[in-house]
Scaffold this motif. Structure first.
Motif, PDB file in Angstrom:
ATOM      1  N   ALA A 128     -40.041  32.955  25.054  1.00 26.32           N
ATOM      2  CA  ALA A 128     -39.918  33.819  25.539  1.00 26.32           C
ATOM      3  C   ALA A 128     -40.491  34.832  24.921  1.00 26.32           C
ATOM      4  CB  ALA A 128     -38.896  34.793  24.453  1.00 26.32           C
ATOM      5  N   PRO A 129     -41.499  34.201  23.444  1.00 24.75           N
ATOM      6  CA  PRO A 129     -42.288  35.392  23.232  1.00 24.75           C
ATOM      7  C   PRO A 129     -43.794  35.225  24.207  1.00 24.75           C
ATOM      8  CG  PRO A 129     -41.682  34.341  20.805  1.00 24.75           C
ATOM      9  CD  PRO A 129     -41.117  33.800  22.612  1.00 24.75           C
ATOM     10  N   VAL A 130     -43.945  33.836  24.335  1.00 23.45           N
ATOM     11  CA  VAL A 130     -45.003  33.757  25.474  1.00 23.45           C
ATOM     12  C   VAL A 130     -44.708  34.240  27.320  1.00 23.45           C
ATOM     13  CG1 VAL A 130     -46.226  31.981  26.653  1.00 23.45           C
ATOM     14  CG2 VAL A 130     -45.585  31.469  25.011  1.00 23.45           C
ATOM     15  N   ILE A 160     -44.231  45.379  25.322  1.00 21.69           N
ATOM     16  CA  ILE A 160     -43.005  44.113  25.068  1.00 21.69           C
ATOM     17  C   ILE A 160     -44.437  43.598  24.674  1.00 21.69           C
ATOM     18  CG2 ILE A 160     -42.261  42.237  26.832  1.00 21.69           C
ATOM     19  CD1 ILE A 160     -41.132  45.409  27.762  1.00 21.69           C
ATOM     20  N   MET A 161     -45.523  43.173  25.325  1.00 22.43           N
ATOM     21  CA  MET A 161     -46.302  42.036  25.102  1.00 22.43           C
ATOM     22  C   MET A 161     -46.819  42.170  23.578  1.00 22.43           C
ATOM     23  SD  MET A 161     -50.805  42.273  26.266  1.00 22.43           S
ATOM     24  CE  MET A 161     -51.085  43.121  25.191  1.00 22.43           C
ATOM     25  N   LEU A 167     -44.270  38.063  17.469  1.00 20.45           N
ATOM     26  CA  LEU A 167     -42.457  37.103  17.444  1.00 20.45           C
ATOM     27  C   LEU A 167     -43.609  35.427  17.348  1.00 20.45           C
ATOM     28  CD1 LEU A 167     -39.802  38.516  19.881  1.00 20.45           C
ATOM     29  CD2 LEU A 167     -39.865  39.089  17.697  1.00 20.45           C
ATOM     30  N   MET A 168     -44.865  35.714  18.473  1.00 19.09           N
ATOM     31  CA  MET A 168     -45.100  34.340  18.307  1.00 19.09           C
ATOM     32  C   MET A 168     -45.938  33.822  17.032  1.00 19.09           C
ATOM     33  SD  MET A 168     -47.883  34.188  21.558  1.00 19.09           S
ATOM     34  CE  MET A 168     -47.288  34.856  22.961  1.00 19.09           C
ATOM     35  N   ILE A 169     -45.978  35.317  16.423  1.00 22.38           N
ATOM     36  CA  ILE A 169     -47.007  34.731  14.514  1.00 22.38           C
ATOM     37  C   ILE A 169     -45.671  34.686  14.174  1.00 22.38           C
ATOM     38  CG2 ILE A 169     -48.529  35.903  12.382  1.00 22.38           C
ATOM     39  CD1 ILE A 169     -49.260  37.679  14.665  1.00 22.38           C
ATOM     40  N   SER A 172     -43.585  31.231  14.904  1.00 25.02           N
ATOM     41  CA  SER A 172     -44.007  30.085  14.512  1.00 25.02           C
ATOM     42  C   SER A 172     -43.397  29.561  12.951  1.00 25.02           C
ATOM     43  CB  SER A 172     -45.511  30.064  14.358  1.00 25.02           C
ATOM     44  OG  SER A 172     -46.458  29.043  13.730  1.00 25.02           O
ATOM     45  N   LYS A 173     -43.564  30.016  12.171  1.00 26.72           N
ATOM     46  CA  LYS A 173     -42.855  29.308  10.924  1.00 26.72           C
ATOM     47  C   LYS A 173     -41.065  29.168  11.296  1.00 26.72           C
ATOM     48  CE  LYS A 173     -46.034  31.540   7.857  1.00 26.72           C
ATOM     49  NZ  LYS A 173     -46.900  31.184   7.712  1.00 26.72           N
ATOM     50  N   ILE A 174     -40.900  29.823  12.209  1.00 24.97           N
ATOM     51  CA  ILE A 174     -39.448  29.560  11.933  1.00 24.97           C
ATOM     52  C   ILE A 174     -39.231  27.645  12.361  1.00 24.97           C
ATOM     53  CG2 ILE A 174     -37.348  30.218  13.367  1.00 24.97           C
ATOM     54  CD1 ILE A 174     -37.825  32.679  13.083  1.00 24.97           C
TER      55      ILE A 174
END
Length: 195
Positions: A128-130, A160-161, A167-169, A172-174
């Motif tokens: 979804a983040p991508v 949104i971008m 969200l990508m950052i 990633s930890k999740i």
């Protein structure tokens, strides 16, 4: 940066692999055990069930290897079990009475539910983040909505971008934590089988 991207790609592959292997284990063991038990009154059922139970050690070792490759969690391999001596019926009795086989089947079939969770969470935190990051490219050509709001301006698409990159950052930890939890599941499976 390149290392983090490769780690996230590995995490996505591992989460999808967990789903696919969970579906396989559920289908394989459900169908073969039911078929073996259903045909147990014939000569075919018991040997079928015996051979199916012999696969547990192979699949458990496969899970250990995959966990090592994707999560870098080392697990001691199980001792190789020797086939029982005697005719086919004595071997079948030994396989059917071996509790480790049934424990392995239980833990491998549970992987289906874990795999379903992995699929949903993997899509939410990685894919979804991508997709959010590519919204500015597609909003002029597609009718997009974001939580009920139409994406009809460049400013909204850029917001949104930006959310996608954040969200990508964060996700990633999740994802790393989820992959480590699944590796812990494999470790628990080995502890239960060794008892």
């Amino acid at each position: 940066m390149k290392r983090a991207i490769m780690r996230n790609v590995q995490n996505v592959i591992f989460l999808l692999f967990t789903f696919v292997s969970g579906v396989f284990y559920l289908c394989f063991y459900m169908v073969s055990i039911v078929l073996g038990l259903g045909l147990s009154f014939t000569v075919v059922g018991i040997p079928l069930l015996t051979n199916v139970l012999r696969t547990t050690q192979i699949f458990v070792q496969h899970e250990r290897i995959q966990t090592k490759i994707y999560t870098d969690i080392s697990i001691e391999p199980l001792e190789t079990r020797q086939r029982a001596e005697g005719n086919q019926w004595k071997q079948a009795k030994a396989e059917l009475m071996d509790v480790r086989n049934w424990i392995s089947v239980y833990w491998l079939m549970q992987k289906f539910f874990i795999g379903c969770i992995c699929l949903v969470v993997g899509v939410l935190i990685y894919i979804a983040p991508v997709c959010f990051a590519f919204v500015p490219l597609f909003y002029p050509y597609l009718e997009l909505t974001f939580f009920g709001f139409p994406v009809d301006s460049e400013l909204m698409a850029l917001q949104i971008m930006g959310l996608g990159f954040i969200l990508m950052i964060g996700c990633s930890k999740i994802g790393n934590g989820l992959v480590q939890l699944i590796g812990g599941y494999t470790r628990l499976m080995f502890k239960a089988i060794r008892r």
